[in-house]
Design a protein around this motif. Sequence first.
Motif, PDB file in Angstrom:
ATOM      1  N   PHE A 198       0.838  -1.184   0.000  1.00 17.56           N
ATOM      2  CA  PHE A 198       0.000   0.000   0.000  1.00 17.56           C
ATOM      3  C   PHE A 198       0.881   1.245   0.000  1.00 17.56           C
ATOM      4  CE2 PHE A 198      -2.886  -3.087   2.054  1.00 17.56           C
ATOM      5  CZ  PHE A 198      -4.001  -2.936   1.235  1.00 17.56           C
ATOM      6  N   ASP A 199       0.565   2.185  -0.863  1.00 15.47           N
ATOM      7  CA  ASP A 199       1.232   3.481  -0.898  1.00 15.47           C
ATOM      8  C   ASP A 199       0.130   4.515  -0.724  1.00 15.47           C
ATOM      9  OD1 ASP A 199       2.832   5.665  -1.342  1.00 15.47           O
ATOM     10  OD2 ASP A 199       3.942   4.745  -2.982  1.00 15.47           O
ATOM     11  N   LEU A 200       0.021   5.084   0.464  1.00 15.02           N
ATOM     12  CA  LEU A 200      -1.172   5.846   0.827  1.00 15.02           C
ATOM     13  C   LEU A 200      -0.856   7.261   1.304  1.00 15.02           C
ATOM     14  CD1 LEU A 200      -2.965   3.041   2.886  1.00 15.02           C
ATOM     15  CD2 LEU A 200      -3.338   3.606   0.481  1.00 15.02           C
ATOM     16  N   ASP A 201      -1.813   8.136   1.050  1.00 13.85           N
ATOM     17  CA  ASP A 201      -1.786   9.502   1.560  1.00 13.85           C
ATOM     18  C   ASP A 201      -2.740   9.557   2.756  1.00 13.85           C
ATOM     19  OD1 ASP A 201      -2.167  12.209   2.093  1.00 13.85           O
ATOM     20  OD2 ASP A 201      -1.984  12.787  -0.013  1.00 13.85           O
ATOM     21  N   PRO A 202      -2.241   9.799   3.962  1.00 18.48           N
ATOM     22  CA  PRO A 202      -3.119   9.795   5.147  1.00 18.48           C
ATOM     23  C   PRO A 202      -4.202  10.861   5.122  1.00 18.48           C
ATOM     24  CG  PRO A 202      -0.935  10.650   5.689  1.00 18.48           C
ATOM     25  CD  PRO A 202      -0.836  10.091   4.314  1.00 18.48           C
ATOM     26  N   MET A 203      -4.095  11.841   4.239  1.00 20.66           N
ATOM     27  CA  MET A 203      -5.120  12.867   4.141  1.00 20.66           C
ATOM     28  C   MET A 203      -6.344  12.369   3.358  1.00 20.66           C
ATOM     29  SD  MET A 203      -3.725  15.280   5.841  1.00 20.66           S
ATOM     30  CE  MET A 203      -4.663  16.763   5.467  1.00 20.66           C
ATOM     31  N   TRP A 204      -6.193  11.234   2.657  1.00 20.39           N
ATOM     32  CA  TRP A 204      -7.285  10.784   1.803  1.00 20.39           C
ATOM     33  C   TRP A 204      -7.821   9.402   2.157  1.00 20.39           C
ATOM     34  CZ3 TRP A 204      -9.280  14.635  -0.697  1.00 20.39           C
ATOM     35  CH2 TRP A 204      -8.471  15.712  -1.073  1.00 20.39           C
ATOM     36  N   VAL A 205      -7.203   8.741   3.107  1.00 15.43           N
ATOM     37  CA  VAL A 205      -7.721   7.441   3.547  1.00 15.43           C
ATOM     38  C   VAL A 205      -8.217   7.567   4.978  1.00 15.43           C
ATOM     39  CG1 VAL A 205      -6.187   6.160   2.013  1.00 15.43           C
ATOM     40  CG2 VAL A 205      -5.468   6.620   4.373  1.00 15.43           C
ATOM     41  N   ALA A 206      -9.120   6.673   5.369  1.00 16.94           N
ATOM     42  CA  ALA A 206      -9.651   6.688   6.736  1.00 16.94           C
ATOM     43  C   ALA A 206      -8.530   6.394   7.727  1.00 16.94           C
ATOM     44  CB  ALA A 206     -10.760   5.652   6.867  1.00 16.94           C
ATOM     45  N   LEU A 207      -8.614   7.000   8.895  1.00 14.13           N
ATOM     46  CA  LEU A 207      -7.585   6.807   9.916  1.00 14.13           C
ATOM     47  C   LEU A 207      -7.557   5.368  10.413  1.00 14.13           C
ATOM     48  CD1 LEU A 207      -7.905  10.121  11.958  1.00 14.13           C
ATOM     49  CD2 LEU A 207      -6.398   9.590  10.040  1.00 14.13           C
ATOM     50  N   ASP A 208      -8.698   4.666  10.321  1.00  7.15           N
ATOM     51  CA  ASP A 208      -8.751   3.252  10.709  1.00  7.15           C
ATOM     52  C   ASP A 208      -8.749   2.352   9.467  1.00  7.15           C
ATOM     53  OD1 ASP A 208     -11.218   3.963   9.763  1.00  7.15           O
ATOM     54  OD2 ASP A 208     -12.360   3.015  11.379  1.00  7.15           O
ATOM     55  N   PHE A 209      -8.061   2.805   8.404  1.00  2.00           N
ATOM     56  CA  PHE A 209      -8.020   2.086   7.128  1.00  2.00           C
ATOM     57  C   PHE A 209      -7.657   0.619   7.326  1.00  2.00           C
ATOM     58  CE2 PHE A 209      -5.712   0.533   3.417  1.00  2.00           C
ATOM     59  CZ  PHE A 209      -6.522   0.902   2.361  1.00  2.00           C
ATOM     60  N   PHE A 210      -6.676   0.343   8.179  1.00  2.00           N
ATOM     61  CA  PHE A 210      -6.180  -1.025   8.327  1.00  2.00           C
ATOM     62  C   PHE A 210      -6.986  -1.842   9.328  1.00  2.00           C
ATOM     63  CE2 PHE A 210      -2.643   1.295   6.513  1.00  2.00           C
ATOM     64  CZ  PHE A 210      -2.237   0.427   5.506  1.00  2.00           C
ATOM     65  N   ALA A 211      -7.798  -1.173  10.142  1.00  2.81           N
ATOM     66  CA  ALA A 211      -8.585  -1.895  11.134  1.00  2.81           C
ATOM     67  C   ALA A 211      -9.615  -2.810  10.478  1.00  2.81           C
ATOM     68  CB  ALA A 211      -9.275  -0.908  12.070  1.00  2.81           C
ATOM     69  N   ASN A 212     -10.174  -2.351   9.347  1.00  5.33           N
ATOM     70  CA  ASN A 212     -11.223  -3.134   8.672  1.00  5.33           C
ATOM     71  C   ASN A 212     -10.740  -3.748   7.362  1.00  5.33           C
ATOM     72  OD1 ASN A 212     -13.356  -2.348  10.570  1.00  5.33           O
ATOM     73  ND2 ASN A 212     -13.087  -0.293   9.707  1.00  5.33           N
ATOM     74  N   LEU A 213      -9.430  -3.756   7.166  1.00  6.21           N
ATOM     75  CA  LEU A 213      -8.898  -4.267   5.910  1.00  6.21           C
ATOM     76  C   LEU A 213      -9.176  -5.749   5.724  1.00  6.21           C
ATOM     77  CD1 LEU A 213      -7.190  -3.510   3.386  1.00  6.21           C
ATOM     78  CD2 LEU A 213      -5.170  -4.196   4.690  1.00  6.21           C
ATOM     79  N   GLY A 214      -9.019  -6.522   6.773  1.00  5.59           N
ATOM     80  CA  GLY A 214      -9.239  -7.966   6.677  1.00  5.59           C
ATOM     81  C   GLY A 214      -7.954  -8.755   6.541  1.00  5.59           C
ATOM     82  N   VAL A 215      -6.867  -8.245   7.141  1.00  2.00           N
ATOM     83  CA  VAL A 215      -5.584  -8.939   7.054  1.00  2.00           C
ATOM     84  C   VAL A 215      -5.680 -10.359   7.581  1.00  2.00           C
ATOM     85  CG1 VAL A 215      -3.176  -8.901   7.849  1.00  2.00           C
ATOM     86  CG2 VAL A 215      -4.310  -6.768   7.235  1.00  2.00           C
ATOM     87  N   GLU A 216      -6.534 -10.567   8.558  1.00  6.04           N
ATOM     88  CA  GLU A 216      -6.666 -11.898   9.153  1.00  6.04           C
ATOM     89  C   GLU A 216      -7.180 -12.939   8.172  1.00  6.04           C
ATOM     90  OE1 GLU A 216     -10.419  -9.507  10.155  1.00  6.04           O
ATOM     91  OE2 GLU A 216      -8.262  -9.179   9.985  1.00  6.04           O
ATOM     92  N   TYR A 217      -7.771 -12.483   7.062  1.00  9.03           N
ATOM     93  CA  TYR A 217      -8.303 -13.415   6.076  1.00  9.03           C
ATOM     94  C   TYR A 217      -7.264 -13.811   5.016  1.00  9.03           C
ATOM     95  CZ  TYR A 217     -12.690 -11.661   8.034  1.00  9.03           C
ATOM     96  OH  TYR A 217     -13.708 -11.291   8.880  1.00  9.03           O
ATOM     97  N   PHE A 218      -6.100 -13.156   5.022  1.00  7.71           N
ATOM     98  CA  PHE A 218      -5.065 -13.465   4.031  1.00  7.71           C
ATOM     99  C   PHE A 218      -4.299 -14.702   4.498  1.00  7.71           C
ATOM    100  CE2 PHE A 218      -4.773  -8.582   3.287  1.00  7.71           C
ATOM    101  CZ  PHE A 218      -5.997  -8.613   2.624  1.00  7.71           C
ATOM    102  N   SER A 219      -4.813 -15.845   4.142  1.00  7.02           N
ATOM    103  CA  SER A 219      -4.313 -17.104   4.711  1.00  7.02           C
ATOM    104  C   SER A 219      -2.877 -17.430   4.334  1.00  7.02           C
ATOM    105  CB  SER A 219      -5.234 -18.258   4.298  1.00  7.02           C
ATOM    106  OG  SER A 219      -5.328 -18.333   2.872  1.00  7.02           O
ATOM    107  N   VAL A 220      -2.424 -17.010   3.155  1.00  5.57           N
ATOM    108  CA  VAL A 220      -1.063 -17.366   2.721  1.00  5.57           C
ATOM    109  C   VAL A 220      -0.179 -16.133   2.550  1.00  5.57           C
ATOM    110  CG1 VAL A 220      -1.811 -19.502   1.589  1.00  5.57           C
ATOM    111  CG2 VAL A 220      -1.719 -17.379   0.270  1.00  5.57           C
ATOM    112  N   LEU A 221      -0.607 -15.000   3.085  1.00  8.40           N
ATOM    113  CA  LEU A 221       0.163 -13.761   2.930  1.00  8.40           C
ATOM    114  C   LEU A 221       1.535 -13.892   3.583  1.00  8.40           C
ATOM    115  CD1 LEU A 221      -0.073 -10.781   1.890  1.00  8.40           C
ATOM    116  CD2 LEU A 221      -0.611 -10.163   4.252  1.00  8.40           C
ATOM    117  N   ALA A 222       2.594 -13.558   2.808  1.00 12.66           N
ATOM    118  CA  ALA A 222       3.955 -13.649   3.322  1.00 12.66           C
ATOM    119  C   ALA A 222       4.543 -12.281   3.625  1.00 12.66           C
ATOM    120  CB  ALA A 222       4.847 -14.384   2.320  1.00 12.66           C
ATOM    121  N   HIS A 223       4.059 -11.247   2.954  1.00  9.91           N
ATOM    122  CA  HIS A 223       4.689  -9.937   3.114  1.00  9.91           C
ATOM    123  C   HIS A 223       3.672  -8.825   2.901  1.00  9.91           C
ATOM    124  CE1 HIS A 223       8.052  -7.077   3.064  1.00  9.91           C
ATOM    125  NE2 HIS A 223       7.430  -6.466   2.066  1.00  9.91           N
TER     126      HIS A 223
END
Length: 440
Positions: free
Chosen positions: A357-382
């Motif tokens: 992710f390459d993000l501008d904090p002025m344009w994304v929600a402050l809790d952007f990553f809270a609801n992303l769903g990282v826990e569902y990425f079963s094989v995510l390595a990086h």
Amino acid sequence: MIQPIDIDDDGTVKYCRVHDMVLDLIISLSDEENFATVLNGRICNSFPSKIRRLSMQSSGKEHKGAVGAITETKIHIRSLTVFESDKPIVPHLVDFHALRVLDLFGCDSLENKHVKHIGSSRQLRYLRIGYSKITELPVEIGKLQHLETLDLRCCYSLLRVPSTVVELQKLVRLFVGNKTQLPASGFRSLQALEELQFNETDDPVRFAEEVNESGKCNLRYLHTGEVMVKCLLCNPCSTYPCLQVLKIQPAIGMVPRGIASLKNLVKLFMIVNEFDQEDLQALMGMPSLAHLQLCVKWAIKEEKLTVGSNGFKLLKFFDFQYLDTMFPHSFEEPMSPGGLRLTFAPGAVPALRRIRFDLDPMWVALDFFANLGVEYFSVLAHLEIVISCFQAAPGRVKALECSIEKVIKLNPDREICVRRIAKDQMMKDLLDRMLQHLNL
């Protein structure tokens, strides 16, 4: 002994180098066997009677006599590579009958006269020219019937390619710069063409018709701009069954509606001005997509984007950039949590290995990553997160980083890298410098 020096975001190694000691050994053995002649700064008092492969890597006194030696043995030279940038000593390329590879990428003083007779090198397979003063190529280039690669991407003064380029029956790779125009008429004859990069043609509609004729298009790689993408995808019957890699650059207004017809596309790189859920649905409808790099430059019309459970079944790498460059930020420090949210539903992206992710904090929600769903990425390595601080309020930068820290704590087994860019360009720093400049 072999070291990677250029690695893509998806982990693919693009270029390698060997250790300096190994390189010296290779050059020494090449000299002994007369396999290759390398001019790399060493003083060369004599040249072999037959030069077959010549690599010129610097300019200076060590090249004295090189032009004469090249001219005398030109009927034997199979490969000529020039990396130098100052005062190239390349001879006029006439009657180099054995020449297979000609790489003049580093000759910024190269002129039209140097390649005027390039058509006489009938055995040429590879031709690359870049950073030169060349404004036109001779029509005789059509005589290079064995040419497989023509790379003119960095010929910034070249306005058009001769119409005879369509006579190159064995041409597999054709790359030209954004300002260089390709001929549309006769393009259908390039049946061996698999890789193409261009942005302009004298007739976009006819060009698309020529490429699509009889469904014989063998393109596997295409790098082009908005006008050509729209022309190429306007016909619903044009599915380009061989196309695996598509790069759309410069930026286009929005995702082309016909893009879902590219059923066999594996890699997609695209810069768009606007993006919404409908565009995301179109991308999710591409069944073979494994590598997606998406950059939104202007605005996302909705505050929430959702990747459904059936989305991107084969996607392994996802690079998402949202950097609004169209509107300057206010010098206030808004702390509203509003902004873009991206959510992955359970079951989505089951094959995802790397995400950036390459993000501008002025344009994304402050809790952007809270609801992303990282826990569902079963094989995510990086997972890599880049925060752009350019004209960003320090409070929003810190708030976004806090939400990332929570994700890291909840996913201790995942590799998560976070970094800032343009750290000295935040709003507060800019204001401080402005005040100092005004002596306030």
